[in-house]
Design a protein around this motif. Structure first.
Motif: not given
Length: 157
Positions: A130-152
């Protein structure tokens, strides 16, 4: 093409073209359309040096002059192909050392087949892992930078 030449140039041939048409057709055997038109262009540019309708041999001579570089190029290409061609059906003759290596390799394959018959469970192919397990990053917290915040913020209506 002959009709155009007859209309444009005075003729040294009899006035009835039916008498000389077979000679022209015989002179034009095996001539490509491009060579014929190129020869006509050169005749119209005074390649023959006179202002009369060309005779069948003059017309064929002009066509041959047009085709000379092309035929020479084909001849050189065929000569290169012949000179540098690799013999297709000629395989190198193995020397005694190569024959000994082939015999030894054949004996190794025969020994391996005797040790691993096709019916043995060892010879059956293993199922794929079986293929290696792909890590689940769905629960990981994402840091939003100032540049991304301005774009959003700019994209919000």
């Amino acid at each position: 093409m002959l009709t155009r030449l007859l209309a444009a140039y005075p003729s040294r041939t009899p006035k009835d073209f039916r008498l000389v048409k077979p000679a022209y057709l015989q002179a034009l055997e095996g001539v490509s359309q491009w060579a014929l038109f190129e020869a006509e262009r050169r005749i119209n540019q005074n390649a023959l040096g006179h202002g009369f309708m060309p005779s069948p041999s003059e017309l064929r001579g002009e066509i041959d002059r047009v085709m000379k570089p092309i035929l020479e190029r084909r001849r050189r290409a065929a000569e290169e192909v012949r000179r540098y061609a690799w013999p297709e059906n000629e395989s190198p003759r193995p020397d005694e050392a190569a024959r000994a290596r082939m015999r030894e390799r054949f004996r190794q394959v025969c020994r391996w087949r005797e040790a691993n018959p096709p019916d043995s469970p060892k010879a059956k192919p293993q199922p794929p892992r079986p293929p290696r397990q792909i890590p689940d990053y769905s629960q990981e917290r994402i840091e939003i930078t100032d540049a991304l915040r301005r774009t959003l913020k700019a994209k919000q209506p």
